[in-house]
Motif scaffolding. Structure first.
Motif, mmCIF file in Angstrom:
data_model
loop_
_atom_site.group_PDB
_atom_site.id
_atom_site.type_symbol
_atom_site.label_atom_id
_atom_site.label_comp_id
_atom_site.label_asym_id
_atom_site.label_seq_id
_atom_site.Cartn_x
_atom_site.Cartn_y
_atom_site.Cartn_z
ATOM 1 N N GLN A 419 1.137 -1.155 0.685
ATOM 2 C CA GLN A 419 0.025 -0.442 -0.022
ATOM 3 C C GLN A 419 0.528 1.699 -0.551
ATOM 4 O OE1 GLN A 419 -2.562 2.121 3.473
ATOM 5 N NE2 GLN A 419 -3.781 0.320 2.482
ATOM 6 N N ILE A 420 0.382 2.948 -0.587
ATOM 7 C CA ILE A 420 1.311 3.251 -1.009
ATOM 8 C C ILE A 420 -0.202 4.846 -0.361
ATOM 9 C CG2 ILE A 420 2.184 5.407 -2.693
ATOM 10 C CD1 ILE A 420 3.727 2.704 -3.794
ATOM 11 N N LYS A 421 0.609 5.420 0.018
ATOM 12 C CA LYS A 421 -0.900 6.995 0.527
ATOM 13 C C LYS A 421 0.700 7.906 0.896
ATOM 14 C CE LYS A 421 -3.769 5.924 4.430
ATOM 15 N NZ LYS A 421 -5.166 5.087 3.715
ATOM 16 N N ILE A 422 0.439 9.236 -0.770
ATOM 17 C CA ILE A 422 0.628 9.890 -0.434
ATOM 18 C C ILE A 422 -0.461 11.292 -0.050
ATOM 19 C CG2 ILE A 422 1.004 12.013 -2.441
ATOM 20 C CD1 ILE A 422 2.167 8.890 -4.093
ATOM 21 N N SER A 423 -0.552 11.980 1.058
ATOM 22 C CA SER A 423 -0.413 13.119 1.185
ATOM 23 C C SER A 423 -0.214 14.629 0.969
ATOM 24 C CB SER A 423 -1.529 12.920 2.354
ATOM 25 O OG SER A 423 -0.420 12.327 3.336
#
Length: 550
Positions: A419-423
């Motif tokens: 999983q990748i999260k970019i914020s």
């Protein structure tokens, strides 16, 4: 079925197996509804008939988390099960579970049997309080290998396992106190291993439950994957001292009861997916969906566990968020993508942002089984990456040089879920790629990818360029009660027009039977004033236009 989305999901059409210590006491009022009840009763089939009358309190309580009717409903406890109208529950004892799962899937060829719950395993200490051998802890067992082989062969089946209740126990060879406590089938790659969280009386202040066993596995995979409510739950009871009593209850705790809550939640999501897509999700997709939409649990005692960790996985299960993603995929087909990755190929998608927010991508696959006691268990090493210009974003992983609770970012070569999260400073176009290292066993690998964020996913860079290369007339603008969409290019027909919020959530849509130049009118008088996005489907991809409603 009583949530904010009002979807009325109760598990209809889904068959679930419950393997446990003995069998479900099917005559309990929570399963029959009581003497005067005339409504639907979930059929409970005692599947291994040689032990048909060996009832058990534990499997009865487990089953009530899934299908109880809520006969007991007071200020303190609501006993209603999560999926109280399943098509069938198969009750098995645990003696021959792997053989019986395989029999149900292969011999019976039961395509509606897509889910099972297993709230049992090996504790860290034996009946005399002595630690079990070290090679049983965190190890890739024969049990895990067999289950991985079954799930790889039957990709729509999901095996749900309780993580264990040894979170407060230690043993002499333990490297880090509080970690490395998983045994048995909980270490399998393709199962959904479930831990427990606790919460206050208002269903808030969610924290990890102390007794919930923590990972990682010996090859440093993130386990458990998610957690569900597992402390002080009301449940149906059966007691051998009063075996005919049909109205007994207990308050109970354990991952044994978190796991069936998660399994029953998957039944609801599968029901919704079958309703909206006319097919079930693959098991790897359901697993990805739960991890993708889980609420991160940020604290474990004094420890900051932001991001995935070895105590709570990707966080607390959130069925409302998961259902919303399934609904979103109806109008935005690339929200949930099930695909086959062939040898030496790359799966590529593009995400166009509308505003600031968080872009999340989750990749999951059922990996081929590894040999018993394998130290490296991942067979097909898929890689998820997101790129924007010169920046590459990596997924979560655990360090592999020493045990620690919290994941870091980097090249994950052990997990079959990434999983990748970019914020931070989200904006522009992002390239999402799935590739692989080395060769793929059997030359290909089925995989599932879920992408959400404040924008839309498109299949090609050309579709992104359509934002500027092709133009449509949207008038009047700003709009009051309605607006009309018409093409300004007589060579560019269109079919589907979707009105979205700036975060990418669908509000309304209008469809034509086929691609044509005929204009489309959307009524918007019911909407509050503000900015929105129109997605216009063309044969070459979607064109996106910002609109204003007064």
């Amino acid at each position: 079925y009583g949530g904010k989305l009002r979807l009325s999901l109760k598990g209809e059409g889904i068959q679930m197996g419950i393997w446990d210590a003995g069998h479900i006491f099917a005559n309990h009022d929570e399963f029959t509804g009581g003497a005067d009840f005339a409504g639907y009763q979930v059929p409970i089939e005692i599947a291994d008939s040689t032990a048909a009358y060996i009832w058990g309190g534990h499997p009865t309580a487990v089953a009530s988390i899934v299908i109880a009717k809520g006969v007991l409903d007071n200020d303190k406890y609501d006993i209603r099960g999560v999926s109280p109208q399943l098509a069938k529950v198969y009750s098995y004892d645990w003696e021959s579970d792997v053989f019986e799962i395989f029999e149900q899937l292969q011999t019976n060829n039961n395509t509606d049997f897509i889910l099972s719950n297993h709230s049992y395993g090996y504790p860290l200490t034996d009946s005399n309080g002595e630690p079990i051998p070290d090679e049983f802890i965190g190890n890739y067992s024969l049990w895990s290998s067999l289950i991985d082989e079954i799930t790889f062969t039957y990709p729509y089946y999901l095996h749900v396992a309780a993580g264990g209740n040894d979170g407060n126990k230690s043993y002499p060879s333990q490297s880090v106190v509080g970690l490395d406590q998983l045994t048995g089938s909980t270490t399998a790659k393709n199962v959904l291993t479930v831990g427990s969280f606790s919460m206050d009386d208002n269903s808030k202040n969610i924290t990890p439950t102390g007794f919930s066993s923590a990972g990682p596995t010996n090859d440093f995979r993130i386990k458990p994957e998610i957690c569900a409510a597992g402390q002080y739950l009301g449940a149906a009871a059966w007691d051998q001292s009063n075996p005919e009593a049909t109205g007994s209850y207990i308050a109970t705790s354990g991952t044994s009861f978190a796991a069936p809550g998660a399994a029953a939640g998957v039944a609801l999501l599968q029901q919704l997916h079958k309703k909206t897509h006319n097919t079930f999700m693959r098991g790897a997709t359901a697993k990805a969906l739960l991890c993708h939409t889980a609420d991160d649990i940020l604290q474990w005692g004094e420890l900051d566990i932001t991001g995935p960790d070895t105590k709570t996985g990707y966080g607390a299960i959130n069925l409302e968020k998961a259902a919303t993603v399934i609904q979103k995929d109806v109008s935005e087909n690339n929200t949930i993508v099930e695909f086959q990755l062939n040898e030496n190929t790359t799966k590529t998608l593009y995400f166009k942002t509308f505003e600031e927010g968080t872009l999340t991508a989750t990749l999951s696959w059922y990996d081929p089984h590894a040999p018993e006691n394998a130290t490296i268990t991942l067979v097909n090493d898929l890689d998820l990456r997101i790129q924007q210009e010169s920046t590459t974003f990596f997924p979560w992983k655990l360090p592999t040089d020493a045990q620690q609770a919290v994941a870091v970012l980097g090249d994950n070569s052990v997990d079959n879920l990434e999983q990748i999260k970019i914020s931070n400073n989200l904006g522009g176009v992002y390239k999402i790629e799935v590739s692989h290292k080395n060769s793929l066993q059997y030359g290909s690998q089925e995989a599932s990818l879920i992408i959400t964020g404040p924008g839309l996913v498109v299949t090609s860079l050309a579709a992104v360029r359509n934002l500027n290369e092709h133009d449509f007339l949207i008038s009047p603008m700003p709009a009051n009660d309605f607006f009309t969409v018409a093409t300004l290019d007589n060579t560019l027909p269109f079919r589907n027009v979707v009105l979205l919020t700036l975060k990418g959530s669908q509000i309304t849509q209008v469809k034509k039977e086929s691609f044509s130049l005929k204009p489309i009118r959307l009524d918007v008088g019911f909407l509050p004033r503000g900015a929105y996005v129109v997605a216009i489907e063309t044969p070459f991809g979607s064109v996106f236009k910002r609109v204003i409603i007064n």
